[in-house]
Design an enzyme around this catalytic site. Structure first.
Site, PDB file in Angstrom:
ATOM      1  N   ILE A 193       5.935   2.388   5.763  1.00  0.00           N
ATOM      2  CA  ILE A 193       6.348   0.982   5.870  1.00  0.00           C
ATOM      3  C   ILE A 193       6.521   0.349   4.488  1.00  0.00           C
ATOM      4  CG2 ILE A 193       5.618  -1.329   6.596  1.00  0.00           C
ATOM      5  CD1 ILE A 193       4.638  -0.153   9.182  1.00  0.00           C
ATOM      6  N   GLY A 200      -7.866  -3.509   0.134  1.00  0.00           N
ATOM      7  CA  GLY A 200      -7.496  -4.744  -0.559  1.00  0.00           C
ATOM      8  C   GLY A 200      -6.753  -5.730   0.317  1.00  0.00           C
ATOM      9  N   GLU A 260      -2.956  -3.189  -5.878  1.00  0.00           N
ATOM     10  CA  GLU A 260      -4.064  -2.270  -6.131  1.00  0.00           C
ATOM     11  C   GLU A 260      -3.576  -0.842  -6.204  1.00  0.00           C
ATOM     12  OE1 GLU A 260      -4.736  -2.654  -1.568  1.00  0.00           O
ATOM     13  OE2 GLU A 260      -3.491  -3.557  -3.107  1.00  0.00           O
ATOM     14  N   ILE A 308      -4.069  -1.467  12.370  1.00  0.00           N
ATOM     15  CA  ILE A 308      -4.173  -0.578  13.521  1.00  0.00           C
ATOM     16  C   ILE A 308      -3.793  -1.332  14.790  1.00  0.00           C
ATOM     17  CG2 ILE A 308      -5.798   0.752  14.932  1.00  0.00           C
ATOM     18  CD1 ILE A 308      -7.249   1.457  12.280  1.00  0.00           C
ATOM     19  N   GLY A 348       0.819  -1.199   0.000  1.00  0.00           N
ATOM     20  CA  GLY A 348       0.000   0.000   0.000  1.00  0.00           C
ATOM     21  C   GLY A 348       0.852   1.247   0.000  1.00  0.00           C
ATOM     22  N   ILE A 349       0.264   2.322   0.514  1.00  0.00           N
ATOM     23  CA  ILE A 349       0.969   3.584   0.607  1.00  0.00           C
ATOM     24  C   ILE A 349       1.429   3.795   2.046  1.00  0.00           C
ATOM     25  CG2 ILE A 349      -1.124   4.907   1.113  1.00  0.00           C
ATOM     26  CD1 ILE A 349       0.062   7.187  -0.553  1.00  0.00           C
ATOM     27  N   GLY A 350       2.488   4.534   2.218  1.00  0.00           N
ATOM     28  CA  GLY A 350       2.952   4.845   3.561  1.00  0.00           C
ATOM     29  C   GLY A 350       4.420   4.548   3.732  1.00  0.00           C
TER      30      GLY A 350
END
Length: 472
Positions: free
Chosen positions: A254, A371, A273, A348, A250-252
């Site tokens: 990490i 996703g 995705e 989270i 994903g984004i971020g």
């Protein structure tokens, strides 16, 4: 609030009153397929003129992420206020920008409905002025195809038409194509700074009912990983990612930390995705070739993206990047065919049995399903038996609270079940959960928790399991 309509975008659209006085679509030439050219040219008008077809009670779809059409959105809000409109539903995935349709003063006019919630609408949802869905990313297009959501107007953000009249949906294809195929009217924000991408991103400008030209920068995301994230990235890269693996992330910070630690790897593939800034340098380093993928060999596959200017420059007119609809990219039947599928997702909090909360903080909704389950399951079902499903997260919050918890917060939702989870990675190590009983799982997770929280977690595990987790 008016429920979503059931009417369809059809050959009889030419019977609607045309506020722009453009050429009427021919009954015989009209096709619903947005990549099929029609014998008509849309009017190029000012933003407020473009959105004046929006009326009370309408359902308006907005493209999202870096392609959020903020100029048109601002014009829509102004138009609605000036004309005393009401009961307009704005549906969307994660959007960027101020989201003026969610402010308290506009609550009588608009109601936001999020298929995946971003930070700009969280307060509205928390205060009851907005709605959100619990839905897998790959199933969002079904909302349109099954006529559960039927937009009256779609607001999109695209690249300028080429010499053949084709524009590109650019950085966000995701559920947009499904929405456009089922919208009565399509209003386009044409921006020369929108990258031209390929795959399912194609739309012919003759399908625009109006368009407005802008020259604005796309929203940007970025940040440098901290010490914890760099440790997580190194652990994942050195222990769980093999040469020839196909990556989803994903984004971020990490995901970017993992990508930064992969420069010495070989023949990696990307099927995700979304992807962000870290992919660019990894491609330039020669670590990404996509050569072992049986589908889209030699190509990076995505559905939407957001990052910095370097990322947008990289994907612009780049035929090695293919952007497809989210129901294809996130299909488990597609994902599981990819070689050494390695899915890297965050959370989270994770409880001692391996349940993952990723969309809420207690009862407060924070984002959406996204996703995560699509790719965690797709990797686990990999037909080569070499898939690696990973949940990666810092061991503590910014306030120092443990993210490895005895039980999830009251009201927290389980996005990924304990049976889905194979690996949980923090800066303190890798917890391997697949094939482990509950006591073994608790032991593994306690070992990757922040040291000062481990004693409390051990006591909680003993109370729940009646045996010390270490005695497994």
């Amino acid at each position: 609030m008016k429920p979503f309509g059931f009417s369809t975008r059809s050959t009889f659209r030419n019977l609607y009153k045309n506020p722009w006085k453009v050429a009427i679509k021919s009954f015989f030439s009209y096709a619903n397929e947005i990549a099929h050219p029609l014998p008509r040219k849309p009017p190029n008008v000012a933003p407020k003129e473009a959105v004046k077809c929006i009326k009370s009670g309408d359902v308006v779809f907005c493209q999202g992420a870096a392609a959020t059409p903020n100029v048109l959105i601002s014009a829509m809000v102004e138009h609605a206020k000036e004309n005393c409109l009401e009961d307009i539903t704005v549906c969307h995935m994660h959007t960027e920008g101020p989201a003026a349709y969610c402010t308290p003063e506009n609550s009588a006019i608009f109601r936001s409905t999020s298929f995946f919630m971003g930070g700009n609408v969280r307060q509205a949802v928390a205060e009851g002025r907005g709605d959100n869905y619990a839905i897998f990313l790959h199933e969002i297009p079904l909302l349109f195809y099954k006529k559960i959501v039927q937009p009256d107007v779609a607001l999109i953000h695209v690249s300028p038409p080429d010499r053949h009249g084709f524009s590109s949906l650019g950085t966000s294809v995701d559920c947009v194509r499904a929405a456009l195929l089922n919208s009565k009217k399509i209003i386009a924000q044409i921006n020369k700074q929108m990258p031209r991408t390929y795959g399912d991103a194609c739309i012919h400008s003759s399908h625009f009912d109006a368009m407005t030209e802008v020259d604005v920068k796309l929203p940007q995301h970025g940040g440098k990983p901290g010490e914890k994230e760099l440790k997580i990235g190194k652990l994942v890269a050195e222990n769980l990612v093999c040469d020839g693996a196909t990556l989803q992330m994903g984004i971020g910070v990490i995901p970017d930390a993992v990508l930064n630690a992969l420069h010495s790897h070989k023949d990696l593939g990307i099927h995700s995705e979304m992807f962000a800034n870290g992919v660019v340098n990894l491609v330039k380093a020669g670590a990404v070739t996509n050569r072992f993928k049986k589908m889209h060999q030699g190509r990076i596959v995505g559905s939407f993206l957001i990052g910095d200017e370097a990322l947008y420059d990289f994907v612009d007119d780049n035929t090695s990047i293919e952007m497809y609809a989210i129901d294809y990219v996130n299909s488990v039947s597609v994902i599981k065919q990819l070689p050494r599928m390695t899915a890297i997702n965050s959370a989270i909090e994770v409880d001692l049995t391996g349940q993952v909360c990723a969309d809420s903080i207690g009862t407060r909704f924070y984002s959406g399903f996204g996703g995560q389950v699509d790719f965690i399951r797709g990797a686990a079902e990999g037909i080569d038996g070499k898939g690696v499903p990973i949940i990666a997260l810092p061991s503590v919050t910014n306030k120092g609270e443990s993210k490895i918890v005895p039980i999830l917060k009251p009201g927290a939702g389980v996005v990924t079940s304990r049976a889905h989870v194979h690996y949980v990675v923090t800066e303190h190590g890798i917890a391997s959960l697949f094939g482990k009983n509950m006591r073994q799982r608790a032991y593994e997770l306690i070992q990757v928790a922040q040291p000062e929280h481990r004693e409390k977690l051990e006591k909680a595990a003993y109370e729940r399991l009646k045996v010390m987790p270490s005695k497994c």
